[in-house]
Design an enzyme around this catalytic site. Structure first.
Site, PDB file in Angstrom:
ATOM      1  N   ARG A 168      14.892  35.160  40.343  1.00 28.50           N
ATOM      2  CA  ARG A 168      14.109  34.145  39.629  1.00 28.50           C
ATOM      3  C   ARG A 168      15.044  33.302  38.757  1.00 28.50           C
ATOM      4  NH1 ARG A 168      11.747  38.921  35.918  1.00 28.50           N
ATOM      5  NH2 ARG A 168      12.801  38.407  33.975  1.00 28.50           N
ATOM      6  N   ASP A 273       6.125  39.868  35.646  1.00 28.15           N
ATOM      7  CA  ASP A 273       6.740  40.261  36.914  1.00 28.15           C
ATOM      8  C   ASP A 273       5.834  41.182  37.736  1.00 28.15           C
ATOM      9  OD1 ASP A 273       6.971  42.870  36.050  1.00 28.15           O
ATOM     10  OD2 ASP A 273       9.025  42.628  35.364  1.00 28.15           O
TER      11      ASP A 273
HETATM   12  C1  LIG Z   1       9.577  37.259  44.918  1.00 31.19           C
HETATM   13  C2  LIG Z   1      10.849  37.982  44.626  1.00 31.19           C
HETATM   14  C3  LIG Z   1      11.484  37.782  43.421  1.00 31.19           C
HETATM   15  C4  LIG Z   1      12.669  38.437  43.123  1.00 31.19           C
HETATM   16  N1  LIG Z   1      13.277  38.233  41.911  1.00 31.19           N
HETATM   17  C5  LIG Z   1      14.438  38.857  41.632  1.00 31.19           C
HETATM   18  C6  LIG Z   1      15.089  38.628  40.396  1.00 31.19           C
HETATM   19  O1  LIG Z   1      14.625  37.880  39.535  1.00 31.19           O
HETATM   20  N2  LIG Z   1      16.270  39.263  40.176  1.00 31.19           N
HETATM   21  C7  LIG Z   1      16.833  40.104  41.086  1.00 31.19           C
HETATM   22  O2  LIG Z   1      17.917  40.627  40.838  1.00 31.19           O
HETATM   23  N3  LIG Z   1      16.217  40.369  42.262  1.00 31.19           N
HETATM   24  C8  LIG Z   1      15.039  39.757  42.552  1.00 31.19           C
HETATM   25  N4  LIG Z   1      14.414  40.000  43.738  1.00 31.19           N
HETATM   26  C9  LIG Z   1      14.992  40.971  44.677  1.00 31.19           C
HETATM   27  C10 LIG Z   1      16.152  40.377  45.440  1.00 31.19           C
HETATM   28  O3  LIG Z   1      15.760  39.202  46.118  1.00 31.19           O
HETATM   29  C11 LIG Z   1      16.699  41.374  46.447  1.00 31.19           C
HETATM   30  O4  LIG Z   1      17.150  42.528  45.750  1.00 31.19           O
HETATM   31  C12 LIG Z   1      17.830  40.825  47.284  1.00 31.19           C
HETATM   32  O5  LIG Z   1      18.322  41.844  48.121  1.00 31.19           O
HETATM   33  C13 LIG Z   1      18.955  40.304  46.431  1.00 31.19           C
HETATM   34  O6  LIG Z   1      19.987  39.826  47.239  1.00 31.19           O
HETATM   35  P1  LIG Z   1      21.414  40.583  47.241  1.00 31.19           P
HETATM   36  O7  LIG Z   1      21.157  41.910  47.894  1.00 31.19           O
HETATM   37  O8  LIG Z   1      22.249  39.706  48.087  1.00 31.19           O
HETATM   38  O9  LIG Z   1      21.853  40.690  45.837  1.00 31.19           O
HETATM   39  C14 LIG Z   1      13.224  39.341  44.054  1.00 31.19           C
HETATM   40  C15 LIG Z   1      12.577  39.542  45.275  1.00 31.19           C
HETATM   41  C16 LIG Z   1      11.405  38.878  45.557  1.00 31.19           C
HETATM   42  C17 LIG Z   1      10.727  39.135  46.866  1.00 31.19           C
END
Ligand SMILES: Cc1cc2nc3c(=O)[nH]c(=O)nc-3n(C[C@H](O)[C@H](O)[C@H](O)COP(=O)(O)O)c2cc1C
Length: 475
Positions: A168, A273
């Protein structure tokens, strides 16, 4: 395979899975409230054709609010995970024919690599950045401000490996926004090892497989543009950015280019959240915008989070299914996995295993906690035998009630890392884990006794009385 968001919207509409709203509505509370109510009713995707205060934009939401829609976007979900493992999953090529086959498989993997193009619809308009010109949502009344809730943050590390992550993003002003990449995530890892302002781009709207790649816990150093290609079944079209050296998706609806200043930490939040509370946030680095690239008539895709089940429930299911083959590759004893929607994905995992030795249930829970962030953040792990349907919570409860001795089978791991958002932990990101081994016990685990034989009817008698029972039940 869809080339962009518009193609996907067309396919959704043809199936009656997308509805339009022509009444002008605001991205501040109004559109999020409509989306939330539609999501709770398990309703369609919604295209808002008139966005109050943002005449250039349309807004779409609830794109992924059903497994049917996600399957339309990605095809058979476990297939994508299998595609990723193909080159590693076969025996080593010893004969000439095997070597030829292996070379073909490698060539196939090349098919998924991103394809660089010069232009692309995302460059139709290139302008000075103004983050306030984007119809980002204010989702809950007490949120700190407007948030880009489904921007895909694109970064590249010093080895040239790309990461795509949905974190986010809280808009502070025309040119600044805070990126809530939690400490366990790939982008946070990059920020921690970078000295200055890290080139970054935030993509808004794109083909559905690209969008969903952003939420996939792809392990480093797998390049996420390559992963997006595997997920979509073909390489993604990318183009060089105008203000950074990064490749950006050529067919996105909009991209904001800039950099994340790892030295400039600001307070983020509060934000309502998916735990259903206002997360108070914390200190996170600031994205500094340098250019806004967009289509002439861009479509903003945003999501809303809150108590389940909202759209992210289905996204979580997609992650679970896509990564199951990968999990099985690492832990071959795993039969199935359920991250239940009301368990908040990081909250509860139920895993079934083909048990072979005493202590096997505990081996698997510790293995899961030792994996990448998809599984390692899980607070409660329940392990059951392979013949238990993990998706039937009553079957799982029965296994817990029938097979667990708390002293022997329950593990509490103190001082463990947990989801930063976890409401229950004493300190954000640091708490404890609970493991429940609900497998049938082997003699070594059961005072030397064999596990009692489970009752089963005499098949002949069951067949003989079938007609009587059917008659009784039809009454
Ligand atoms: C709607 C939604 C919102 C998300 N918001 C966040 C967030 O604010 N911070 C975060 O670290 N992960 C958030 N996530 C989870 C990450 O998108 C997820 O862990 C993803 O694998 C992160 O990418 P990375 O593995 O390359 O770090 C969110 C997931 C969804 C579906």
């Amino acid at each position: 395979m869809f080339s962009d968001l518009r193609e996907f919207l067309k396919a959704l509409e043809e199936r009656g899975w997308l509805k339009r709203v022509s009444e002008p509505l605001s991205p501040e509370l109004e559109i999020p409230e409509v989306l939330r109510q539609v999501m709770y009713a398990r309703g369609p995707a919604v295209l808002f054709e008139s966005v109050r205060g943002f005449p250039k934009w349309r807004v779409v939401g609830n794109l992924f609010g059903s497994l049917d829609r996600i399957r339309l976007a990605l095809g058979e979900l476990e297939e994508a995970g299998r595609r990723l493992l193909e080159p590693m999953a076969s025996p080593p090529p010893l004969t000439l024919a095997d070597k030829f086959r292996a070379a073909v498989e490698l060539f196939e993997l090349g098919r998924y690599a991103p394809r660089a193009v010069r232009g692309g619809p995302v460059k139709e308009v290139v302008e000075e950045p103004n983050l306030l010109s984007i119809p980002a949502f204010k989702t809950w009344p007490k949120d700190a401000g407007q948030y880009i809730t489904f921007g895909v943050l694109i970064t590249r590390d010093s080895r040239g490996v790309y990461n795509l992550g949905v974190y986010r993003v809280q808009i502070l002003n025309e040119r600044e926004a805070v990126v809530h990449a939690q400490i366990h995530k790939r982008a946070a890892d990059l920020f921690a090892s970078s000295p200055g302002c890290v080139d970054a781009a935030i993509a808004i709207g794109g083909d559905p497989a690209f969008l969903l790649s952003g939420i996939m816990p792809t392990p480093y150093p797998l390049d996420e543009y390559l992963f997006a290609g595997v997920l979509r079944g073909g390489g993604l079209e990318v183009t060089k950015g105008v203000a950074t050296d990064l490749y950006i998706p050529a067919r996105a609806e909009a991209v904001i280019e800039g950099c994340v200043d790892v030295k400039d930490l600001r307070r983020e939040g509060p934000f309502g959240d998916h735990y259903g509370v206002y997360d108070q946030g914390g200190l996170y680095p600031v994205f500094k915008a340098k250019a806004l690239l967009r289509r002439e008539d861009p479509i903003y895709y945003g999501t809303v989070v809150g108590r389940p089940p909202l759209e992210d429930a289905y996204m979580g299911k997609a992650v679970e299914r896509v990564f199951l083959p990968v999990l099985r590759f690492l832990l071959p004893e795993v039969a199935d996995l359920n991250l239940p929607e009301f368990g908040l994905f990081q909250g509860i995992a139920i895993v079934s295993i083909k048990k072979r030795f005493p202590g096997h249930g505990k081996k698997v829970m510790f293995a899961l906690w030792g994996l990448g962030h998809m599984m390692s953040l899980t607070k409660v792990v329940i392990v059951v035998d392979h013949d238990v349907n993990v998706h039937d919570l009553n079957e799982v409860l029965f296994a817990v009630a029938q097979r667990v001795d708390p002293q022997r089978d329950v593990v509490i791991v103190p001082g463990a890392h947990v989801d930063v958002l976890d409401t229950g932990s004493p300190v954000p990101g640091y708490g404890s884990k609970l493991g429940i081994d609900a497998t049938r016990k082997l003699p070594e685990e059961y005072g030397g006794r064999p596990w009692p034989e489970e009752v089963a009817p005499d098949p002949e008698v069951a067949a003989r009385v079938k007609a009587v029972v059917e008659q009784l039940l039809s009454l």
